[in-house]
Design a protein around this motif. Sequence first.
Motif, PDB file in Angstrom:
ATOM      1  N   VAL A  59     -24.019 -91.014 -68.810  1.00  0.00           N
ATOM      2  CA  VAL A  59     -23.181 -90.441 -67.748  1.00  0.00           C
ATOM      3  C   VAL A  59     -23.918 -90.582 -66.414  1.00  0.00           C
ATOM      4  CG1 VAL A  59     -22.044 -88.339 -66.889  1.00  0.00           C
ATOM      5  CG2 VAL A  59     -22.177 -88.775 -69.352  1.00  0.00           C
ATOM      6  N   ARG A  60     -23.194 -90.983 -65.392  1.00  0.00           N
ATOM      7  CA  ARG A  60     -23.791 -91.116 -64.063  1.00  0.00           C
ATOM      8  C   ARG A  60     -23.582 -89.827 -63.266  1.00  0.00           C
ATOM      9  NH1 ARG A  60     -23.039 -96.303 -60.200  1.00  0.00           N
ATOM     10  NH2 ARG A  60     -23.969 -97.208 -62.069  1.00  0.00           N
ATOM     11  N   TYR A  61     -24.681 -89.270 -62.778  1.00  0.00           N
ATOM     12  CA  TYR A  61     -24.624 -88.072 -61.939  1.00  0.00           C
ATOM     13  C   TYR A  61     -25.015 -88.514 -60.528  1.00  0.00           C
ATOM     14  CZ  TYR A  61     -24.475 -85.782 -66.455  1.00  0.00           C
ATOM     15  OH  TYR A  61     -24.100 -85.409 -67.723  1.00  0.00           O
ATOM     16  N   HIS A  62     -24.041 -88.502 -59.607  1.00  0.00           N
ATOM     17  CA  HIS A  62     -24.291 -89.044 -58.269  1.00  0.00           C
ATOM     18  C   HIS A  62     -24.364 -87.918 -57.235  1.00  0.00           C
ATOM     19  CE1 HIS A  62     -20.127 -88.352 -57.218  1.00  0.00           C
ATOM     20  NE2 HIS A  62     -19.829 -88.781 -58.429  1.00  0.00           N
ATOM     21  N   HIS A  63     -24.473 -88.302 -55.972  1.00  0.00           N
ATOM     22  CA  HIS A  63     -24.856 -87.354 -54.913  1.00  0.00           C
ATOM     23  C   HIS A  63     -23.705 -86.697 -54.170  1.00  0.00           C
ATOM     24  CE1 HIS A  63     -24.523 -90.237 -51.284  1.00  0.00           C
ATOM     25  NE2 HIS A  63     -23.820 -90.716 -52.284  1.00  0.00           N
ATOM     26  N   ILE A  64     -22.465 -87.005 -54.554  1.00  0.00           N
ATOM     27  CA  ILE A  64     -21.348 -86.367 -53.844  1.00  0.00           C
ATOM     28  C   ILE A  64     -20.719 -85.315 -54.750  1.00  0.00           C
ATOM     29  CG2 ILE A  64     -19.180 -86.747 -52.617  1.00  0.00           C
ATOM     30  CD1 ILE A  64     -20.167 -89.558 -51.966  1.00  0.00           C
ATOM     31  N   ILE A  65     -20.764 -84.082 -54.273  1.00  0.00           N
ATOM     32  CA  ILE A  65     -20.434 -82.927 -55.115  1.00  0.00           C
ATOM     33  C   ILE A  65     -19.029 -82.416 -54.809  1.00  0.00           C
ATOM     34  CG2 ILE A  65     -21.199 -80.594 -55.781  1.00  0.00           C
ATOM     35  CD1 ILE A  65     -23.350 -82.694 -56.295  1.00  0.00           C
ATOM     36  N   ASN A  66     -18.298 -82.094 -55.859  1.00  0.00           N
ATOM     37  CA  ASN A  66     -17.027 -81.385 -55.684  1.00  0.00           C
ATOM     38  C   ASN A  66     -17.368 -79.898 -55.542  1.00  0.00           C
ATOM     39  OD1 ASN A  66     -14.692 -79.907 -56.049  1.00  0.00           O
ATOM     40  ND2 ASN A  66     -13.776 -81.457 -57.395  1.00  0.00           N
ATOM     41  N   PRO A  67     -17.176 -79.325 -54.343  1.00  0.00           N
ATOM     42  CA  PRO A  67     -17.606 -77.932 -54.125  1.00  0.00           C
ATOM     43  C   PRO A  67     -16.863 -76.931 -55.014  1.00  0.00           C
ATOM     44  CG  PRO A  67     -17.162 -79.030 -52.035  1.00  0.00           C
ATOM     45  CD  PRO A  67     -16.640 -79.930 -53.121  1.00  0.00           C
ATOM     46  N   TYR A  68     -15.707 -77.325 -55.549  1.00  0.00           N
ATOM     47  CA  TYR A  68     -14.941 -76.397 -56.399  1.00  0.00           C
ATOM     48  C   TYR A  68     -15.497 -76.332 -57.821  1.00  0.00           C
ATOM     49  CZ  TYR A  68     -11.564 -76.067 -52.646  1.00  0.00           C
ATOM     50  OH  TYR A  68     -10.963 -75.835 -51.425  1.00  0.00           O
TER      51      TYR A  68
END
Length: 343
Positions: free
Chosen positions: A254-263
């Motif tokens: 799984v790729r965990y990247h730097h743009i976060i869903n704040p919800y």
Amino acid sequence: MNKKQPIGAAIMLALSIIFILSSQTKNTKYKTLEIYDVFDTYSELTLLGKNTEKALTECNAYLHDADTRWSAKNPESEISALNSAAGVSEVALSDDTLDMLEKSVQYSVYTNGFFDITVGSLVNLWDISKAQIPSNESITTAIHKTGFNLLEINKENKTAMLSCTGAAVDLGAVAKGYATAELLNILKKNGISSALINLGGNTYALGNRSDGTPWKIGIQDPGDTSRTIGDLSVYDTSVITSGNYQRYFEKDGVRYHHIINPYTGNPSNSGLLSVTVINRDPFIADILSTACFVIGYKESLPLLRESDSKAIFVTEDNTVYYSADLQNNFDYDNSAYEYKSFK
Ligand code: ADP
Ligand code: MG
């Protein structure tokens, strides 16, 4: 975890843009300045005109000054001061920092909080360089410390304060766009009418090239960063991409990247590999690229229409969706993708 990937990708991006640049500015009087130590990325300014030396000196000074005041890594910066005083006291800020924060709050409202200037506690929790998946409990705690209503700005006193301990602003999605707008003021003041600004892949094309034709900006292929999905021919506009291929780590496939869903408090999962936003205002383009990446293709369309932006989405199912208005400006060529226009 592929620790080298983000740097490698950044260099590839820089290289692809340099390549495009050098082929576009060969045999002309363009002057180029490369900057390696601002906003944690590589930047390049290419200008044509009488006052290029003076303009480049002023741009360089502005970028270094802004970085010193905004860097979260510099414990002396205004942003570090604001974040460490969260829940405790207000902090004096310079005019442009206040202006950037005020506009960022307005756009946090405008994007319904999918772009949120106070996403810092979540971004810090998901520190990509640590390559660790945070616990659900710590994500929930950080979500509670996120929310643009936590940032109080007092323009009269020239101060700001975060009202909750542990809350933090994060300028990652706005600083380059805001700074680009300031650089444009410097260029215009110096009579520069043809230039390409590239702050870590955030580009602005000022005027046409010296031969009167538009600038060509290569849009990187998120699946193979040595290639592009096509070239955009543009002038007097910014072209800004957010994607999941520059800063990330991988665990169990799984790729965990730097743009976060704040919800959700997790890296966004909207089915996109990248989104490029084209808008005359680099600040809006920078914010919308991040917001649209979190929101996803279909759901972003009203926001793009309202803000008079054009966009190019690359989805996980290898489709490139581009604004129909770009038809005559987007030259695409990558057989790994199916291309479809949208209105
Ligand atoms: P890049 O910095 O690679 O150009 P972006 O402009 O999309 O890409 O900004 C991403 C950065 O913005 C992240 O590294 C982080 O610092 C910050 N960020 C992440 N998620 C959000 C969000 N939902 N709202 C605002 N800022 C964000
Ligand atoms: Mg952005």
